[in-house]
Design a protein around this motif. Structure first.
Motif, PDB file in Angstrom:
ATOM      1  N   LEU A  38     -45.031 -28.177 -18.926  1.00  0.00           N
ATOM      2  CA  LEU A  38     -43.143 -27.640 -18.907  1.00  0.00           C
ATOM      3  C   LEU A  38     -43.369 -26.363 -18.936  1.00  0.00           C
ATOM      4  N   ASP A  39     -44.264 -25.602 -19.603  1.00  0.00           N
ATOM      5  CA  ASP A  39     -43.891 -24.483 -19.737  1.00  0.00           C
ATOM      6  C   ASP A  39     -44.367 -23.996 -18.340  1.00  0.00           C
ATOM      7  N   GLU A  40     -45.539 -24.595 -17.613  1.00  0.00           N
ATOM      8  CA  GLU A  40     -46.274 -24.034 -16.070  1.00  0.00           C
ATOM      9  C   GLU A  40     -45.258 -24.266 -15.281  1.00  0.00           C
ATOM     10  N   GLN A  41     -44.295 -25.832 -14.872  1.00  0.00           N
ATOM     11  CA  GLN A  41     -43.080 -25.832 -14.003  1.00  0.00           C
ATOM     12  C   GLN A  41     -42.278 -25.203 -14.730  1.00  0.00           C
ATOM     13  N   LEU A  42     -41.747 -24.701 -15.751  1.00  0.00           N
ATOM     14  CA  LEU A  42     -40.145 -24.093 -15.616  1.00  0.00           C
ATOM     15  C   LEU A  42     -41.026 -22.730 -15.231  1.00  0.00           C
ATOM     16  N   ALA A  43     -42.238 -21.861 -15.813  1.00  0.00           N
ATOM     17  CA  ALA A  43     -42.646 -20.618 -14.973  1.00  0.00           C
ATOM     18  C   ALA A  43     -42.363 -20.828 -13.224  1.00  0.00           C
ATOM     19  N   ALA A  91     -42.436 -33.767 -17.280  1.00  0.00           N
ATOM     20  CA  ALA A  91     -43.101 -32.785 -18.177  1.00  0.00           C
ATOM     21  C   ALA A  91     -44.592 -34.075 -18.136  1.00  0.00           C
ATOM     22  N   ARG A  92     -45.579 -33.808 -18.294  1.00  0.00           N
ATOM     23  CA  ARG A  92     -46.209 -34.714 -19.004  1.00  0.00           C
ATOM     24  C   ARG A  92     -46.914 -34.666 -20.467  1.00  0.00           C
ATOM     25  N   THR A  93     -46.649 -33.050 -21.007  1.00  0.00           N
ATOM     26  CA  THR A  93     -46.838 -32.300 -21.771  1.00  0.00           C
ATOM     27  C   THR A  93     -46.093 -31.520 -21.792  1.00  0.00           C
ATOM     28  N   LYS A 134     -40.047 -29.078 -28.774  1.00  0.00           N
ATOM     29  CA  LYS A 134     -40.492 -27.641 -28.176  1.00  0.00           C
ATOM     30  C   LYS A 134     -39.828 -27.521 -27.500  1.00  0.00           C
ATOM     31  N   ASP A 135     -39.249 -28.593 -26.684  1.00  0.00           N
ATOM     32  CA  ASP A 135     -39.350 -27.864 -24.843  1.00  0.00           C
ATOM     33  C   ASP A 135     -37.552 -27.436 -24.733  1.00  0.00           C
TER      34      ASP A 135
END
Length: 319
Positions: free
Chosen positions: A54-59, A48-50, A91-92
């Motif tokens: 990553l938040d969106e992809q984990l969702a 994830a570039r940011t 953060k990740d």
């Protein structure tokens, strides 16, 4: 006797396989296809570039797995690079806690803090190792399983033969082990089990799938390659890895003139003579010689299941 963690994972799996977290190539689409077909799918957090992405992809992954109607849906894993170069780690990790990521795959430094954090939300941690000493340090840090990245594996890899490393580590460790190193067929998966591992760790074979985030040129290059077309060098990131020679040549670099790089200055994509590691210089393992078709992940896993069953039956009907 099967280890409790292995037994718990096997219940949700159709094959004892963990899909390796390939930089750039792995994505939520591939993970969902792997997990809903019954193997553990994974990707690096840094794909994830940011952190926001990553938040969106984990969702996306969490919601996709929750909606699965597959009889066996395996959990997913996120790879965290435990190294000073990874400024996003804290953060990740917070996002992995938010989504209660069931499994983390850690690389490089012994992940004591990561393991502690994951255990707090009920996650498990498997750590990449390339030697007995690395395995000992990872276990001291409290990891739940080991991934033996051996000679012939794609991307960053070690130099020890898979049979040698798994045998030495099994002398003092009876917990979960995933074995990596040129495994690209069902027979190879069975071989990993027979050697003493609980899981085969497969990456390169899944690059040649419709879901993988790899260019058509990359995928087609895999179909043309064999073990002789793989070169092992630290030149591109500072850590030794296996790459397709033809991708190096296509980038205008002479593969016979690769100087050593400093791993303390490791990077995951900075320009090297105008080419970027992973984007232009493509990783692959020595098992490429058996890849002859691009197919969907579901089709591939069905093929691997058939090969695995046939290899097992042939073995038990022989000597």
């Amino acid at each position: 006797m099967t280890h409790p963690i292995v037994e718990k994972l096997y219940v949700k799996m159709t094959l004892p396989v963990i899909g390796a977290p390939m930089f750039i190539v792995a994505n939520p689409k591939l993970i969902l296809a792997q997990c809903t077909s019954g193997i553990i799918g994974s990707m690096p957090a840094l794909n994830a570039r940011t952190t926001e992405q990553l938040d969106e992809q984990l969702a996306e992954i969490t919601e996709g797995l929750a909606a699965s109607t597959s009889p066996k849906t395996a959990p997913y894993a996120i790879n965290q690079i435990v190294h000073a170069s990874n400024t996003r780690l804290e953060k990740d990790m917070a996002l992995c806690e938010k989504y209660k990521t069931p499994m983390l795959i850690t690389s490089l430094s012994a992940p004591a803090d990561v393991a502690k954090a994951a255990h707090a939300w009920g996650g498990i941690v498997f750590h990449d190792v390339i030697s007995v000493r690395h395995a000992e340090k990872a276990l001291e840090a409290g990891v739940d399983g080991l991934i033996l990245v051996c000679n012939g594996a794609g991307g960053h890899a070690g130099t020890i033969n898979p049979f040698a490393l798994v045998s030495e580590i099994r002398r003092f460790y009876d917990g979960p082990i995933a074995l990596s190193g040129a495994i690209s067929t069902g027979a190879g998966i069975l071989g990993a089990r027979a050697a003493g591992a609980d899981f085969a760790y497969m990456g390169t074979r899944f690059i040649a799938t419709t879901e993988a985030n790899a260019s058509d040129e990359y995928k087609n290059m895999l179909l043309q390659a064999s073990a002789k077309d793989i070169i092992y060098t630290p030149y591109f990131t500072g850590v030794s890895g296996n790459y397709l020679v033809q991708s190096i040549i296509n980038a205008g670099i002479n593969p016979e003139d690769l100087n050593k790089a400093d791993k303390t200055k490791m990077n995951f994509g900075e320009n090297v003579h105008g080419a970027k590691a992973w984007k232009d210089i493509w990783g692959a393992g020595q098992g490429v010689g058996t890849i002859d078709k691009i197919m969907s992940t579901a089709e591939l896993i069905t093929q691997l299941q058939t090969e695995y069953k046939a290899a097992r039956e042939a073995l038990f009907h022989s000597l």
